[in-house]
Design an enzyme around this catalytic site. Structure first.
Site, short mmCIF file in Angstrom:
data_model
loop_
_atom_site.label_atom_id
_atom_site.label_comp_id
_atom_site.label_asym_id
_atom_site.label_seq_id
_atom_site.Cartn_x
_atom_site.Cartn_y
_atom_site.Cartn_z
CB CYS A 130 -50.25 48.13 -24.45
SG CYS A 130 -51.16 46.60 -24.08
CB CYS A 145 -53.81 47.85 -24.52
SG CYS A 145 -53.13 47.54 -22.95
#
Length: 97
Positions: free
Chosen positions: A25, A22
């Site tokens: 993230c 991600c």
């Protein structure tokens, strides 16, 4: 100690549900480090990899990453999906400490 036990026994816990793949993230990682510098030991910050801990992610109905959950005395007091700026996150935590 399980996440549930940690949430129940620690006054304030910020949980970051993330995934290695991600992009946002990875953006959040240094933000959380900055937040930790500001809030110190008053808040426990925990990262949960949704790919390794699928059951935990399902239990908290995590649908997108990153998702941040803030618990105070075992109760969910704030939830957000997506990246949050360090100053905003510190302010939110301070409101709930």
């Amino acid at each position: 100690m399980t996440l549930q036990e940690l949430i129940q026994t620690t006054p304030v816990v910020l949980v970051d549900f993330f995934a290695e793949w991600c992009g946002p993230c990875h953006t959040l990682k240094p933000i959380l480090q900055t937040v930790k510098q500001h809030v110190g030991d008053a808040v426990k910050i925990v990262k949960v990899d949704v790919d390794k801990y699928r059951e935990v992610a399902a239990e908290y109905q995590i649908r997108s990453m990153p998702t941040l959950l803030l618990f105070k005395n075992g109760e969910l007091v704030w939830r957000h999906s997506g990246v949050v700026g360090a100053q905003d996150l510190v302010r939110i935590i301070e409101q709930h400490k």
